[in-house]
Design a protein around this motif. Structure first.
Motif, PDB file in Angstrom:
ATOM      1  N   VAL A 346       0.861  -1.181   0.000  1.00 16.95           N
ATOM      2  CA  VAL A 346       0.000   0.000   0.000  1.00 16.95           C
ATOM      3  C   VAL A 346       0.896   1.228   0.000  1.00 16.95           C
ATOM      4  O   VAL A 346       1.778   1.371   0.846  1.00 16.95           O
ATOM      5  N   ASN A 347       0.699   2.102  -0.968  1.00 16.54           N
ATOM      6  CA  ASN A 347       1.575   3.262  -1.133  1.00 16.54           C
ATOM      7  C   ASN A 347       0.936   4.513  -0.543  1.00 16.54           C
ATOM      8  O   ASN A 347      -0.126   4.947  -0.992  1.00 16.54           O
ATOM      9  N   ASP A 348       1.598   5.096   0.458  1.00 14.20           N
ATOM     10  CA  ASP A 348       1.159   6.380   0.983  1.00 14.20           C
ATOM     11  C   ASP A 348       1.481   7.510   0.015  1.00 14.20           C
ATOM     12  O   ASP A 348       0.780   8.528  -0.024  1.00 14.20           O
ATOM     13  N   GLU A 349       2.557   7.337  -0.725  1.00 12.56           N
ATOM     14  CA  GLU A 349       2.980   8.323  -1.725  1.00 12.56           C
ATOM     15  C   GLU A 349       3.164   7.604  -3.053  1.00 12.56           C
ATOM     16  O   GLU A 349       3.820   6.555  -3.115  1.00 12.56           O
ATOM     17  N   PHE A 443       7.429  10.491   8.295  1.00 13.15           N
ATOM     18  CA  PHE A 443       8.228   9.363   8.760  1.00 13.15           C
ATOM     19  C   PHE A 443       7.388   8.081   8.710  1.00 13.15           C
ATOM     20  O   PHE A 443       6.248   8.040   9.152  1.00 13.15           O
ATOM     21  N   GLY A 444       7.978   7.043   8.129  1.00 18.68           N
ATOM     22  CA  GLY A 444       7.314   5.745   8.046  1.00 18.68           C
ATOM     23  C   GLY A 444       6.406   5.574   6.861  1.00 18.68           C
ATOM     24  O   GLY A 444       5.794   4.510   6.701  1.00 18.68           O
ATOM     25  N   SER A 445       6.288   6.590   6.017  1.00 23.53           N
ATOM     26  CA  SER A 445       5.393   6.471   4.861  1.00 23.53           C
ATOM     27  C   SER A 445       5.986   5.534   3.816  1.00 23.53           C
ATOM     28  O   SER A 445       7.195   5.461   3.626  1.00 23.53           O
ATOM     29  N   SER A 446       5.102   4.802   3.155  1.00 22.30           N
ATOM     30  CA  SER A 446       5.501   3.909   2.065  1.00 22.30           C
ATOM     31  C   SER A 446       5.444   4.684   0.750  1.00 22.30           C
ATOM     32  O   SER A 446       4.448   5.337   0.461  1.00 22.30           O
ATOM     33  N   VAL A 447       6.517   4.566  -0.019  1.00 27.25           N
ATOM     34  CA  VAL A 447       6.659   5.392  -1.217  1.00 27.25           C
ATOM     35  C   VAL A 447       6.837   4.502  -2.441  1.00 27.25           C
ATOM     36  O   VAL A 447       7.667   3.587  -2.440  1.00 27.25           O
ATOM     37  N   LEU A 492       6.873  -8.172  -6.697  1.00 25.82           N
ATOM     38  CA  LEU A 492       6.746  -7.856  -5.277  1.00 25.82           C
ATOM     39  C   LEU A 492       7.163  -9.039  -4.401  1.00 25.82           C
ATOM     40  O   LEU A 492       6.911  -9.044  -3.196  1.00 25.82           O
ATOM     41  N   ILE A 493       7.832 -10.020  -5.014  1.00 23.25           N
ATOM     42  CA  ILE A 493       8.251 -11.225  -4.281  1.00 23.25           C
ATOM     43  C   ILE A 493       9.734 -11.170  -3.920  1.00 23.25           C
ATOM     44  O   ILE A 493      10.107 -11.242  -2.755  1.00 23.25           O
ATOM     45  N   ILE A 511      10.480   1.941  -8.176  1.00 15.63           N
ATOM     46  CA  ILE A 511      11.047   1.508  -6.904  1.00 15.63           C
ATOM     47  C   ILE A 511      10.017   1.709  -5.799  1.00 15.63           C
ATOM     48  O   ILE A 511       9.085   2.500  -5.939  1.00 15.63           O
ATOM     49  N   ARG A 512      10.208   0.969  -4.694  1.00 16.42           N
ATOM     50  CA  ARG A 512       9.418   1.178  -3.495  1.00 16.42           C
ATOM     51  C   ARG A 512      10.338   1.175  -2.278  1.00 16.42           C
ATOM     52  O   ARG A 512      11.286   0.385  -2.214  1.00 16.42           O
ATOM     53  N   PHE A 513      10.049   2.051  -1.322  1.00 15.20           N
ATOM     54  CA  PHE A 513      10.826   2.107  -0.089  1.00 15.20           C
ATOM     55  C   PHE A 513       9.980   2.714   1.009  1.00 15.20           C
ATOM     56  O   PHE A 513       8.913   3.304   0.752  1.00 15.20           O
ATOM     57  N   VAL A 514      10.447   2.565   2.243  1.00 20.37           N
ATOM     58  CA  VAL A 514       9.799   3.168   3.402  1.00 20.37           C
ATOM     59  C   VAL A 514      10.670   4.328   3.869  1.00 20.37           C
ATOM     60  O   VAL A 514      11.880   4.156   4.074  1.00 20.37           O
TER      61      VAL A 514
END
Length: 561
Positions: A346-349, A443-447, A492-493, A511-514
């Motif tokens: 789940v992407n916050d951003e 802080f802590g958002s999923s991007v 996503l694996i 890309i995805r990161f926290v």
């Protein structure tokens, strides 16, 4: 690495006490961490290359600079003394630096530079990272010669997820800015260049042994193909991520990236070239030469150990053509994380950043900077914003001191104007706007961030580097990114975890990161000419609610502007 001291007990100690102490010693050996002190003296020294002596900026008189060998959990305290005539900063490329942007190094982003005659002590701890990283100057183009390897071994009691090699060899690939005079391996051009044969780097191996090559691309502006004649390379890691092992005859490595490969000396005893040359994905000038080192079997016949009039040259590897995007793409597609990983679902951003070149009109078309067509100079941008460095203070210092007017936090999350990014772009969209804009993250958002290359001026593989965080590379492709269809194909694996990844030329990478590291963190193309032209921005990650989720106070010796 120091071995933990033995614990002794007096003769009258009980067996129970003895057992407790042995257990304590065992646990201590597993969790043992060092504090390493280093002094880096940066000064110009005479260095002879290509038939003449250059006054070269070095670290402790070395080019490349010292290798830092640490374990996960170790703390580094590095006093940097600037005896050169230029301002200097150092960046620990790929180190996460939790809550400590003051040690990150990009000038005017997290610190003001160390001025000539001054010093600054970088202090940071390696936390939860293993693999190959590197350090380099992050001020102007001084990193052409100021760089070195960072080798992070597992904690005591842990080991590699592959058979322990007989030996390890750092391989640092380098090149100066613009169209370089030569590429280098460990600071030496190799024997295909003039006046360089005697100093060509030679690595001796025993027949049958396995060697871990820790390969670093420290070149200023060039992706590179690398291979070793007649030998397969087994890729086992990239940056600080172990990967599923796969065999290849050639790797492609972009500036800023590192790759760990296993090589088994299983060929007839002789001498073999390892070589690197350009992968050039843009329509522009580049250095079309090849740097070499020599892998020499100790058991090779005597006449094969020397290269003279009565002996043959080492065997040369087959490397792809300079524009072989198909080989580069196929290689990158094989890189997978060793294990299944927890990728944010789940992407916050949800960010979409166009990256590419542009042109800016020159007030003085005859200026040396105005090398573009029709009296223009080259520029670069992200979402049409060409980054401008502040001069009176660094971004991080201004933020911590609550100083207004240094930056704004209105960096656009998507391109201001939607267009056919890889098609025939209207010339009205070729000129970016200058600005010092940041994007704020909780802080802590999923991007999720998609970098989209554009065809303005030329398509190109832009190696994008994010400071302070590692990210999962979940997808890539050619053409314009289509969120409706391309997202469904994301991995996503087991995507690789990296700190630098290239955009396919005329394509995109996701890309995805926290955002779990508070502070201001630079993001930029690691082709230094593009960074100079403005292909950069910065994230401002806000403090979290807990004490350990906030930026620590700046050190007392933080350089002033």
């Amino acid at each position: 690495m120091d071995i933990p001291a033995l614990i002794t007990v007096k003769p009258w100690s009980s067996c129970l006490l003895l057992g407790v102490l042995f257990i304590f010693a065992f646990v201590a050996s597993l969790s043992h961490a060092e504090i390493q002190f280093h002094e880096f003296v940066i000064e110009a020294k005479p260095v002879k290359r290509l038939c003449r002596t250059h006054n070269t900026v070095t670290v402790n008189g070395q080019f490349p600079g010292p290798t830092l060998q640490v374990r996960d959990g170790d703390t580094l305290i590095i006093t940097t003394i600037n005896r050169a005539q230029y301002n200097i900063t150092l960046h620990w490329h790929g180190v996460n630096l939790k809550g400590n942007p003051w040690a990150d190094g990009p000038e005017y982003v997290t610190q003001c530079p160390i001025q000539p005659g001054r010093s600054y002590t970088y202090q940071f701890t390696i936390e939860g990272q293993e693999g190959t990283l590197w350090w380099h100057a992050h001020s102007r183009w001084i990193r052409a010669t100021v760089y070195g390897a960072i080798i992070i071994y597992p904690r005591f009691g842990s080991s590699y997820p592959f058979p322990v090699p007989n030996r390890e060899i750092p391989i640092l690939l380098g090149a100066a800015p613009n169209v370089s005079d030569a590429f280098t391996i460990n600071g030496q051009p190799g024997d295909l260049y003039r006046c360089s044969r005697r100093e060509t780097v030679r690595f001796q191996v025993e027949a049958g042994e396995t060697v871990l090559l820790r390969i670093i691309n420290a070149a200023m502006n060039q992706e590179l193909f690398f291979g070793v004649a007649n030998h397969k390379l087994t890729v086992v890691g990239v940056d600080t991520s172990y990967t599923k092992a796969f065999s290849t005859s050639v790797i492609m490595i972009a500036p800023g990236q590192t790759t760990n490969v296993l090589l088994t000396a299983d060929q007839p005893p002789a001498r073999y070239y390892m070589a690197a040359r350009a992968y050039n994905s843009a329509n522009g000038a580049f250095d079309n030469t090849t740097t070499t080192a020599i892998l020499a079997y100790k058991s090779a016949p005597c006449n094969a150990k020397k290269w003279g009039s009565n002996s043959s040259a080492p065997v040369f590897p087959t490397l792809p053509g300079f524009n072989d995007t198909a080989t580069a793409t196929a290689y990158i597609a094989q890189i997978r994380n060793l294990q299944e990983v927890k990728v944010p679902t789940v992407n916050d951003e949800d960010l979409f950043f166009t990256v590419g070149l542009g042109l800016i009109n020159c007030s003085n078309p005859n200026s040396p900077r105005c090398q573009g067509p029709n009296g223009t100079r080259f520029a670069a941008s992200i979402n049409n914003v060409s980054f401008e460095f502040p001069t009176g203070n660094s971004l991080m210092q201004a933020y911590f001191q609550d100083q207004p007017g240094v930056f704004t936090t209105d960096f656009p999350p998507v391109p201001p104007i939607k267009f056919d990014y890889t098609g025939n772009v209207s010339r009205g969209l070729w000129q970016p706007l200058k600005g010092t804009k940041l994007y704020k993250l909780k802080f802590g958002s999923s991007v999720q961030l998609v970098w989209q290359d554009t065809s303005i001026v030329t398509v190109e593989d832009h190696p994008m580097h994010l400071h302070g965080h590692e990210f999962y590379v979940v997808g890539s492709g050619f053409g314009n990114f289509n969120p409706s269809t391309d997202t469904a194909k994301f991995n996503l694996i087991d995507p690789p975890r990296r700190n630098t990844i290239g955009t396919p030329p005329g394509g995109w990478v996701a890309i995805r990161f926290v955002a779990n590291n508070p502070g201001i963190w630079f993001m930029h193309c690691h082709l230094d000419s593009h960074l100079t032209w403005g292909l950069a921005m910065a994230f401002l990650v806000e403090n979290g609610d807990e004490e350990l989720q906030a930026v620590q106070s700046p050190p007392l010796d933080l350089p002033p502007c």
